[in-house]
Design a protein around this motif. Structure first.
Motif, PDB file in Angstrom:
ATOM      1  N   VAL A  23       0.852  -1.195   0.000  1.00 32.37           N
ATOM      2  CA  VAL A  23       0.000   0.000   0.000  1.00 32.37           C
ATOM      3  C   VAL A  23       0.881   1.237   0.000  1.00 32.37           C
ATOM      4  O   VAL A  23       0.595   2.219  -0.707  1.00 32.37           O
ATOM      5  N   ARG A  24       1.953   1.202   0.760  1.00 32.83           N
ATOM      6  CA  ARG A  24       2.872   2.344   0.828  1.00 32.83           C
ATOM      7  C   ARG A  24       3.448   2.676  -0.559  1.00 32.83           C
ATOM      8  O   ARG A  24       3.520   3.840  -0.951  1.00 32.83           O
ATOM      9  N   ASP A  30       1.224   7.027  -6.643  1.00 28.98           N
ATOM     10  CA  ASP A  30       0.127   7.973  -6.838  1.00 28.98           C
ATOM     11  C   ASP A  30       0.608   9.400  -6.572  1.00 28.98           C
ATOM     12  O   ASP A  30       0.348  10.312  -7.365  1.00 28.98           O
ATOM     13  N   GLU A  31       1.320   9.588  -5.483  1.00 27.25           N
ATOM     14  CA  GLU A  31       1.818  10.927  -5.129  1.00 27.25           C
ATOM     15  C   GLU A  31       2.844  11.447  -6.134  1.00 27.25           C
ATOM     16  O   GLU A  31       3.027  12.657  -6.274  1.00 27.25           O
ATOM     17  N   ASN A  32       3.512  10.535  -6.850  1.00 32.26           N
ATOM     18  CA  ASN A  32       4.502  10.925  -7.846  1.00 32.26           C
ATOM     19  C   ASN A  32       3.934  10.978  -9.260  1.00 32.26           C
ATOM     20  O   ASN A  32       4.690  11.050 -10.223  1.00 32.26           O
ATOM     21  N   GLY A  33       2.626  10.928  -9.372  1.00 34.34           N
ATOM     22  CA  GLY A  33       1.980  11.107 -10.671  1.00 34.34           C
ATOM     23  C   GLY A  33       2.030   9.912 -11.593  1.00 34.34           C
ATOM     24  O   GLY A  33       1.761  10.045 -12.785  1.00 34.34           O
ATOM     25  N   ARG A  45      -8.805   6.603  -1.044  1.00 36.92           N
ATOM     26  CA  ARG A  45      -8.404   6.571  -2.452  1.00 36.92           C
ATOM     27  C   ARG A  45      -9.041   5.377  -3.141  1.00 36.92           C
ATOM     28  O   ARG A  45      -9.091   4.284  -2.586  1.00 36.92           O
ATOM     29  N   VAL A  46      -9.464   5.607  -4.377  1.00 39.94           N
ATOM     30  CA  VAL A  46      -9.926   4.515  -5.229  1.00 39.94           C
ATOM     31  C   VAL A  46      -9.229   4.661  -6.577  1.00 39.94           C
ATOM     32  O   VAL A  46      -8.901   5.767  -7.010  1.00 39.94           O
ATOM     33  N   PHE A  47      -8.975   3.528  -7.194  1.00 38.26           N
ATOM     34  CA  PHE A  47      -8.216   3.486  -8.433  1.00 38.26           C
ATOM     35  C   PHE A  47      -9.030   2.799  -9.521  1.00 38.26           C
ATOM     36  O   PHE A  47      -9.783   1.859  -9.234  1.00 38.26           O
TER      37      PHE A  47
END
Length: 127
Positions: A23-24, A30-33, A45-47
């Motif tokens: 998960v990390r 996600d945070e890095n685009g 969050r959902v993907f």
């Protein structure tokens, strides 16, 4: 609202289970685009389902020696298609990475040879 009308999404935990990635790490991607997520009503969050393929491809590229900045710069043909081998736009960076790895291998082989010589110098000569 009828849930069957909502687009299919995965929780971060389910994405982690389906890809074998922590998960990390998914949060980091996600945070890095490298992934795109939305927030559910509960704030989690959902993907999209396509994130499974994206995470697997990100892992494959990392295992090939690319860092997140390089992966982020790759066009969709490399980031969104699982198993994508090469896109014309990425050929130069892939060739550079290969050359870097080959230099590292050559350096390691030289070190191994020196170490073997040192070890064999310590052994008594065969009779």
């Amino acid at each position: 609202m009828n849930d069957s009308l909502l687009p299919a999404t995965l929780s971060i935990g389910e994405l982690a289970r389906q890809t074998g990635v922590s998960v990390r790490s998914i949060r980091h991607y996600d945070e890095n685009g490298l992934l795109s997520s939305a927030r559910a009503v509960n704030g989690y969050r959902v993907f999209p389902l396509a994130a499974v393929t994206q995470v697997r491809q990100i892992q494959r590229l990392i295992a090939s020696g690319f860092n997140l900045d390089e992966i982020r710069s790759f066009p969709a043909c490399m980031r969104l298609i699982e198993g994508a081998a090469m896109c014309p736009e990425t050929t130069p960076v892939q060739r550079k990475r290969l050359a870097d790895i080959e230099r590292q291998i050559a350096d390691l082989e030289e070190r191994r040879a020196r170490l073997r010589a040192m070890v064999s110098d310590e052994l008594p000569p065969p009779r």
